[in-house]
Design a protein around this motif. Structure first.
Motif, PDB file in Angstrom:
ATOM      1  N   VAL A 148       0.852  -1.187   0.000  1.00  0.00           N
ATOM      2  CA  VAL A 148       0.000   0.000   0.000  1.00  0.00           C
ATOM      3  C   VAL A 148       0.887   1.236   0.000  1.00  0.00           C
ATOM      4  O   VAL A 148       1.664   1.454   0.940  1.00  0.00           O
ATOM      5  N   GLY A 149       0.785   2.032  -1.044  1.00  0.00           N
ATOM      6  CA  GLY A 149       1.613   3.226  -1.194  1.00  0.00           C
ATOM      7  C   GLY A 149       2.475   3.139  -2.436  1.00  0.00           C
ATOM      8  O   GLY A 149       3.278   2.218  -2.565  1.00  0.00           O
ATOM      9  N   GLY A 150       2.330   4.104  -3.349  1.00  0.00           N
ATOM     10  CA  GLY A 150       3.053   4.052  -4.616  1.00  0.00           C
ATOM     11  C   GLY A 150       4.124   5.103  -4.756  1.00  0.00           C
ATOM     12  O   GLY A 150       4.544   5.417  -5.878  1.00  0.00           O
TER      13      GLY A 150
ATOM     14  N   GLY B  68       7.158   2.537  -1.580  1.00  0.00           N
ATOM     15  CA  GLY B  68       6.315   1.442  -2.059  1.00  0.00           C
ATOM     16  C   GLY B  68       6.759   0.875  -3.387  1.00  0.00           C
ATOM     17  O   GLY B  68       6.894  -0.345  -3.540  1.00  0.00           O
TER      18      GLY B  68
ATOM     19  N   ASP C 206      -2.608   2.432  -4.396  1.00  0.00           N
ATOM     20  CA  ASP C 206      -2.372   3.826  -4.021  1.00  0.00           C
ATOM     21  C   ASP C 206      -3.617   4.643  -4.315  1.00  0.00           C
ATOM     22  O   ASP C 206      -4.290   4.426  -5.334  1.00  0.00           O
TER      23      ASP C 206
ATOM     24  N   ILE D 124       1.952   6.582  -9.783  1.00  0.00           N
ATOM     25  CA  ILE D 124       2.982   6.199  -8.823  1.00  0.00           C
ATOM     26  C   ILE D 124       4.231   7.048  -9.072  1.00  0.00           C
ATOM     27  O   ILE D 124       4.351   7.712 -10.111  1.00  0.00           O
TER      28      ILE D 124
ATOM     29  N   ARG E  51       4.889   2.600 -13.895  1.00  0.00           N
ATOM     30  CA  ARG E  51       3.672   1.788 -13.752  1.00  0.00           C
ATOM     31  C   ARG E  51       3.602   0.709 -14.827  1.00  0.00           C
ATOM     32  O   ARG E  51       3.328  -0.466 -14.540  1.00  0.00           O
TER      33      ARG E  51
ATOM     34  N   LEU F 286      -4.631   2.109  -8.938  1.00  0.00           N
ATOM     35  CA  LEU F 286      -4.560   3.528  -8.614  1.00  0.00           C
ATOM     36  C   LEU F 286      -5.946   4.059  -8.277  1.00  0.00           C
ATOM     37  O   LEU F 286      -6.963   3.491  -8.667  1.00  0.00           O
TER      38      LEU F 286
ATOM     39  N   SER G 162      -7.963   2.555  -2.286  1.00  0.00           N
ATOM     40  CA  SER G 162      -7.468   2.468  -0.910  1.00  0.00           C
ATOM     41  C   SER G 162      -7.804   1.097  -0.335  1.00  0.00           C
ATOM     42  O   SER G 162      -8.667   0.380  -0.854  1.00  0.00           O
TER      43      SER G 162
ATOM     44  N   TRP H 163       2.962  -1.614   4.373  1.00  0.00           N
ATOM     45  CA  TRP H 163       2.361  -0.273   4.408  1.00  0.00           C
ATOM     46  C   TRP H 163       3.448   0.783   4.202  1.00  0.00           C
ATOM     47  O   TRP H 163       4.339   0.947   5.031  1.00  0.00           O
TER      48      TRP H 163
ATOM     49  N   ALA I 198       2.429   4.072   2.900  1.00  0.00           N
ATOM     50  CA  ALA I 198       1.566   5.163   2.430  1.00  0.00           C
ATOM     51  C   ALA I 198       1.926   6.491   3.085  1.00  0.00           C
ATOM     52  O   ALA I 198       1.104   7.131   3.743  1.00  0.00           O
TER      53      ALA I 198
END
Length: 470
Positions: free
Chosen positions: A170-172, A176, A208, A213, A226, A238, A241, A265, A267
């Motif tokens: 989770v988090g781009g 991440g 994300d 990203i 990506r 994208l 969540s 995680w 993010a």
């Protein structure tokens, strides 16, 4: 801790800003001019851009950290936390790892606590999530992933196998995208040693809430990143969540649900919550509010910089971006630390301070072995590199940016050896609880010995009683 009548410069935090500011100050101080004291709960600084490579085994974890006492031999290094600051009395309360708290007086204060992971109230996240802010988490992620391969290769249950081989990130942003790129390479290499596992059996998801990203390298390179990850079989979701991950059952806002034992995680970050206890002026997002000189607003002896500070970006404002603030990245933190150190020494000697001004030179990111992106600003020109060239630039920049020549040499040695030797694919999961096996072996013996000891004491008492009766 030693006592001294010399002015004390107290540095709260031993991360990027704390370490570099302390080094800068010690370099410029005259003999006996002041005492520098650094307080941090860890005795080392972590070079965070190398955490993804440490998680993938490309760099030894020991080479990602810099021991404070070795790098700052002329400073006092206290292992503990600063729990409160009395600005009127110029005293900080330090809670050591063991023992009672004590006060440390100071004349000048540098607040460099950095940032912590930014989380949201997602059900199950605290129990299931793995962060990527420290070397301990990087080592834990590597061991955990390899344990999942062991688990999947040793079971006939398809549900257990599917859950073990599903990895959710989770988090781009930098953390991440770089981490999923590195560990996906690790997973591919691991299949060589697990004949029952193929890359097609694994599922990688990158989630994300943003619409792209790697925003730090711009939209073009972000889009290339990506597409590159998707070509490697990584699902990129994208504008999405994670709404729940209770017991490893991941629910995404776009309707996708998967079961996973690995939820990473990354993010974003937020200022260290401890700042709220220091009585300093804070911005709307919890950052310490500073002047362009990095002096905390409304104070005459406190400075701050890095991820925990709200520093005006003068270069961006001069370019027409009103109310621009320096982004929380290593590029600004390293440069701010040098200006901060110079300004503290200037204040100590009664000289005027200088303002921090730096225009971003670009950004680099690695997406695994021989894959990366780089955006370099050369005056009015912007150079964009991707693939192998971007990866070379990424390694060159961070290899030279890691502090001390000791660590630079060790890191480049790791990379050189990797050209000739295969990646190590071994889990040291027991490192998470190293005493468990010994405890299981010793506990029954201890109990048995205690029982035998009781029997012996009872026998001795009986013999004494019989002797007395005679």
């Amino acid at each position: 801790m030693s006592t001294t009548e010399r002015p004390r410069i107290l540095v709260v935090g031993g991360g990027y800003v704390g370490l570099y500011a302390a080094r800068r100050i010690l370099k410029k101080l005259r003999y006996g001019e002041a005492t520098v004291t650094v307080v941090d709960p860890r005795s080392y600084m972590t070079y965070q851009p190398f955490l993804p490579e440490a998680a993938a085994g490309s760099i030894s974890p020991r080479h990602v950290v810099v021991p404070l006492r070795r790098v700052l031999p002329k400073a006092e290094v206290l292992t503990g936390r600063v729990t409160s600051i009395d600005q009127d009395r110029k005293a900080a309360t330090v809670a050591p790892l063991v023992g009672e708290a004590y006060e440390v007086p100071f004349d000048y204060l540098i607040v460099a606590l950095g940032a912590v992971s930014r989380t949201f109230p997602v059900p199950g996240l605290a129990e299931q999530g793995i962060g990527m802010k420290g070397i301990e988490e990087a080592i834990g992620l590597r061991n955990h992933m390899l344990e999942q391969f062991d688990k999947a290769d040793s079971t006939n249950d398809p549900d257990i196998r599917r859950k073990a081989l599903t990895f959710v990130f989770v988090g781009g942003g930098f953390a991440g995208a770089e981490t999923i790129g590195e560990v996906e390479d690790l997973a591919r290499d691991a299949t060589t040693y697990y004949p029952g596992i193929r890359r097609e059996d694994m599922r990688f998801l990158l989630v994300d809430v943003a619409d792209r990203i790697l925003p730090e390298v711009g939209p073009k390179l972000g889009e290339w990143g990506r597409e590159h990850l998707q070509k490697r079989g990584i699902e990129v979701h994208l504008g999405t969540s994670m709404t729940s991950c209770v017991d490893g059952h991941v629910v995404l806002s776009n309707g996708i649900e998967v079961d996973s034992d690995t939820i990473v995680w990354t993010a974003g970050v937020k200022p260290n919550p401890a700042l709220a206890r220091y009585g300093l002026p804070l911005g709307p997002r919890g950052h310490v509010d500073t002047e362009a000189t990095l002096r905390v607003k409304g104070t005459g002896h406190i400075w701050s910089a890095g991820d925990n500070a709200q520093v005006p970006d003068l270069a961006a404002r001069e370019a027409g971006q009103e109310n621009a603030w320096c982004p929380p990245n290593a590029q600004h933190a390293l440069r701010q630390a040098k200006v901060l150190g110079d300004n503290v020494v200037a204040a100590l000697r009664g000289f005027p301070e200088t303002e921090y001004r730096h225009a971003s030179k670009g950004a680099v990111a690695g997406l695994g072995l021989r894959k990366g992106v780089a955006m370099i600003k050369l005056g009015p020109l912007t150079l964009r590199l991707r693939g192998r060239l971007g990866w070379y630039l990424h390694r060159t920049y961070h290899g030279m940016a890691v502090p001390t020549w000791n660590r630079k040499i060790r890191v480049f040695a790791d990379w050189t050896l990797a050209l000739f030797l295969k990646r190590e694919v071994v889990s040291l999961g027991a490192i998470q609880n190293p005493r468990e096996e010994f405890y299981e072996a010793a506990a029954p013996v201890t109990a048995s010995a205690a029982g035998q000891s009781d029997d012996r004491r009872a026998g001795n008492t009986g013999r004494r009683q019989r002797a007395n009766a005679r």
